[in-house]
Design an enzyme around this catalytic site. Sequence first.
Site, PDB file in Angstrom:
ATOM      1  N   ASP A 104      -2.025  -6.378  -7.718  1.00 56.89           N
ATOM      2  CA  ASP A 104      -2.122  -4.718  -7.908  1.00 56.89           C
ATOM      3  C   ASP A 104      -2.881  -4.206  -7.335  1.00 56.89           C
ATOM      4  OD1 ASP A 104      -2.246  -3.461 -10.468  1.00 56.89           O
ATOM      5  OD2 ASP A 104      -3.155  -4.219 -11.810  1.00 56.89           O
TER       6      ASP A 104
ATOM      7  N   ASP B  80      34.780  10.093  44.187  1.00 54.89           N
ATOM      8  CA  ASP B  80      33.827  10.681  43.572  1.00 54.89           C
ATOM      9  C   ASP B  80      34.703  12.334  43.152  1.00 54.89           C
ATOM     10  OD1 ASP B  80      31.480  12.086  42.144  1.00 54.89           O
ATOM     11  OD2 ASP B  80      31.122   9.646  42.460  1.00 54.89           O
ATOM     12  N   ASP B  81      33.807  12.408  42.141  1.00 51.47           N
ATOM     13  CA  ASP B  81      34.426  13.960  41.742  1.00 51.47           C
ATOM     14  C   ASP B  81      34.995  14.733  42.848  1.00 51.47           C
ATOM     15  OD1 ASP B  81      35.090  15.439  39.901  1.00 51.47           O
ATOM     16  OD2 ASP B  81      32.867  16.229  39.290  1.00 51.47           O
TER      17      ASP B  81
ATOM     18  N   LYS C 202      35.363   5.089  38.641  1.00 49.28           N
ATOM     19  CA  LYS C 202      33.479   5.397  38.079  1.00 49.28           C
ATOM     20  C   LYS C 202      34.134   6.230  36.730  1.00 49.28           C
ATOM     21  CE  LYS C 202      29.690   7.671  39.307  1.00 49.28           C
ATOM     22  NZ  LYS C 202      29.136   7.996  40.658  1.00 49.28           N
ATOM     23  N   TRP C 203      33.334   5.755  35.865  1.00 52.92           N
ATOM     24  CA  TRP C 203      33.608   6.316  34.389  1.00 52.92           C
ATOM     25  C   TRP C 203      32.307   7.581  34.190  1.00 52.92           C
ATOM     26  CZ3 TRP C 203      38.117   4.673  30.877  1.00 52.92           C
ATOM     27  CH2 TRP C 203      37.597   5.733  29.668  1.00 52.92           C
ATOM     28  N   ASP C 204      32.455   8.305  34.086  1.00 56.34           N
ATOM     29  CA  ASP C 204      31.568   9.259  34.049  1.00 56.34           C
ATOM     30  C   ASP C 204      31.416   9.843  32.786  1.00 56.34           C
ATOM     31  OD1 ASP C 204      28.707  10.619  34.603  1.00 56.34           O
ATOM     32  OD2 ASP C 204      29.443  11.140  36.800  1.00 56.34           O
ATOM     33  N   MET C 205      29.839  10.964  32.501  1.00 53.58           N
ATOM     34  CA  MET C 205      30.108  11.345  31.157  1.00 53.58           C
ATOM     35  C   MET C 205      28.723  12.082  31.072  1.00 53.58           C
ATOM     36  SD  MET C 205      29.306  12.036  27.580  1.00 53.58           S
ATOM     37  CE  MET C 205      29.162  12.503  25.919  1.00 53.58           C
ATOM     38  N   ASN C 206      29.469  13.292  31.339  1.00 54.19           N
ATOM     39  CA  ASN C 206      28.142  14.656  31.889  1.00 54.19           C
ATOM     40  C   ASN C 206      27.795  15.413  30.471  1.00 54.19           C
ATOM     41  OD1 ASN C 206      27.500  13.094  34.272  1.00 54.19           O
ATOM     42  ND2 ASN C 206      29.713  14.558  35.577  1.00 54.19           N
TER      43      ASN C 206
ATOM     44  N   CYS D 255      28.801   5.202  33.274  1.00 53.23           N
ATOM     45  CA  CYS D 255      27.422   6.512  34.495  1.00 53.23           C
ATOM     46  C   CYS D 255      28.150   7.675  33.316  1.00 53.23           C
ATOM     47  CB  CYS D 255      28.429   7.123  35.615  1.00 53.23           C
ATOM     48  SG  CYS D 255      27.428   8.433  36.597  1.00 53.23           S
TER      49      CYS D 255
ATOM     50  N   ASP E  89      21.027   9.579  38.906  1.00 49.72           N
ATOM     51  CA  ASP E  89      21.593  10.223  39.879  1.00 49.72           C
ATOM     52  C   ASP E  89      20.146  10.374  41.119  1.00 49.72           C
ATOM     53  OD1 ASP E  89      24.000  10.951  38.717  1.00 49.72           O
ATOM     54  OD2 ASP E  89      23.644  12.451  37.961  1.00 49.72           O
TER      55      ASP E  89
HETATM   56  C1  GLA Z   1      27.503  13.080  37.048  1.00 50.28           C
HETATM   57  C2  GLA Z   1      27.738  11.456  38.053  1.00 50.28           C
HETATM   58  C3  GLA Z   1      27.172  11.503  39.740  1.00 50.28           C
HETATM   59  C4  GLA Z   1      28.529  12.501  39.795  1.00 50.28           C
HETATM   60  C5  GLA Z   1      28.755  13.341  39.719  1.00 50.28           C
HETATM   61  C6  GLA Z   1      30.144  14.342  39.511  1.00 50.28           C
HETATM   62  O1  GLA Z   1      26.613  13.110  37.801  1.00 50.28           O
HETATM   63  O2  GLA Z   1      26.343  11.445  38.155  1.00 50.28           O
HETATM   64  O3  GLA Z   1      27.310  10.856  40.364  1.00 50.28           O
HETATM   65  O4  GLA Z   1      29.329  11.757  40.171  1.00 50.28           O
HETATM   66  O5  GLA Z   1      28.745  13.735  38.583  1.00 50.28           O
HETATM   67  O6  GLA Z   1      30.371  15.429  39.026  1.00 50.28           O
END
Ligand code: GLA
Length: 727
Positions: free
Chosen positions: A53, A365-366, A475-479, A525, A547
């Site tokens: 209690d 890459d990009d 390489k599938w990125d998302m920034n 990525c 990065d």
């Molecule tokens: C991100 C990724 C990098 C490269 C750039 C390209 O920052 O982590 O490795 O691919 O985008 O814009």
Amino acid sequence: MQISFEEEQQVFHLYNDKISYVIQVEKQRYLKHCYYGKRIKRWHSGIKDYYYDRGFCANPIAEDRTFSLDTQLREFPESGQGDFRSPAYELEDRNGDKNARFFYNGYRILSGKIAPDGLPHVYTDADTEAMTLEITLQDKVRNQRILLYYTIYEDAVVTRFAKWINDGTEPIEICRFLSMNMDLPTQEYDVLTLSGAHTEEKNVYRRPLCADSVTIESSRGTSSPQATPFIGLLSPGTTEEQGEVLGVNLIYSGNFYGCVQCGQYGTTRVQLGINPFQFCWNLKPKEQFDTPEAVLVYSQEGLGGMSAIFHRLYRKRVCRGKFRDQERPVLLNSWEGMYFALSEEKLLGLADEAVKAGIELLVMDDGWFRGRNSDTTSLGDWVEDKEKFPNGIQDLAKKVREKGLEFGIWFEPEMISYESELYKQHSDWVIKSHCYSPIQSRNQLVLDLSNPKVCEYLTEAISEILKDGNITYVKWDMNRHLTDLGSTFLDRESQGELSHRYVLGLYSILEQLTESFPDVLFEGCSSGGGRFDAGMLYYMPQTWTSDNTDAVCRLKIQHGTSLLFPSISMGAHVSAVPNHQVGRTTSLETRYLVAAAGNLGYELDLKKLSQGELEQIKKQIVQYKRLRRTVQFGEYYRLADPFTENQAAWNFVSEDGKQVIFSHVQILARSAYRIPTLRLRGLDPKAEYKNTETKEVFGGDELMYAGITIPRVRQDFSGTMIVFEKI
Ligand code: GLA
């Protein structure tokens, strides 16, 4: 493994050779958490002293003042009935009433695994690999059910998720619905979390828990570089090899919330799940909602023991597809060498150098798609830039493959630039508030993946590029992260579902693409390790770890990442010096040694290197190919901690125990040199091991118990790698 139910005490016991998990149905059909830890034979309610209690305690059974939910060890607590700690779920009904009373109402014991719908999870290959307990909680007043799922495997692992079912006739708003809650009895703990920032992912933070709470969370739309959906509870004094560790990780890539909360009488609550912040799921009658899956690992062998369990599980039962069991290619990535200035001619030139060096995969890459000369335009327009690639990228890919290399490509599918054809056509496909213009980040906006049309568009656009079969890596990125949460696709009541629907949309795209293109190796990525989580690993068996390619920074990043994730999942590249992120110059040898602890790649313009450096790289790749089976499929042991020491060290042992790779990096050179002694782990103490370079022979016992010393090198960042063979 087994799950038993003991009628008299109403006790569920999930167990295998290593662990036990015990839950009890107690007074008034509340669920009590009894135990999670080393295997016990049976539960006999040793821990029952929670009935007193106490002041300020609400009593759900009016005549029993010793029973208050606030003092109990709970399994899946609600709010509004006197448990004032953090709840596991919350709802709101049409009247704005947030109180909920769910009570135990039955169970099923099932062979095999039950998985959350549409979400990544630990899978099994056969029903004999796992057993599942389903516990039903019911709110009879509102006609709602919550099913709790617990799966036990042969290893020291329990996975959990929960399902909400609306059996009523009215929609219900789920405001909070975590994947797991567990209340632990009074004991001292250190809390370990992995937090950081872009280019400093997964730093290890450890502090003693004394009162209050430690919370971790992401509200960024991804798991994020800033936080990791992981909580470690360690008995004080836990080391790499000794001590009790409970590790909880979420298999999820979106917003999450985790908390370790001290109860007023010294108990500890642990929770993990979707972040309730800006979350509200409008569950219509007859609909169901599943939480992501949480993985609970128990180790008595310190952090190293915990990591070994996570590594095995994630490598074999979260990663899927043919690459799960395949050695990963040594790659050359164009980013740091060329940035946006790509062209067919340059890439073919790079390919020639890459072949000579022994590289197996060239990644463009990009910068390859229409009008993309900087990070300000073109995201969404996934067609090649004709000026840079007059013959098209399929032709380029073919030419590269004729030279004997695989060809890979970069995408950032979830994004859109204002300046893009896609935006001109579909400005309504963007995540945005209905009254403000959206905030930009890296000059880009985020596509609304809650909209199936957007997902379809992306799946088609990417399939179009992959369909010829010339491109075997993505390489599938998302920034950037999500702001301005709002969707033109979702109705008013469903706006609070956006962040989770975004993740579900992403997973559905990835499910389709990985199924349609089983021969394509996907690497995740998000500006590096911004979405390095177990959810993404289910679709993509490797991730770009950071990065930050500086070898010294990488010591910490890889050390932290290795707490949960196996080396085979970590992309690690040798880049140019001075390093592009921190300006540091390290030797090619050290850069290689650090990158060789993961999936080795190179990210620099080979044409700018001297003949000597090219020769050195060639030798490194020859060596890595001899070692990579061990790096990628062997056991990994952390031997020194770069967060607290002036060094990092680790060793790998191959699956058959015959090859041992030892690596050490001295961070700063010291005048008053302290000779480090490193004790290897995972060897056979009775066996003999030969240093493959010097041919010296050591006993496994000597290497493990006495260790080896590192001779003095009067240079910062010097590295040593020794390969041993078992005789
Ligand atoms: C991100 C990724 C990098 C490269 C750039 C390209 O920052 O982590 O490795 O691919 O985008 O814009």
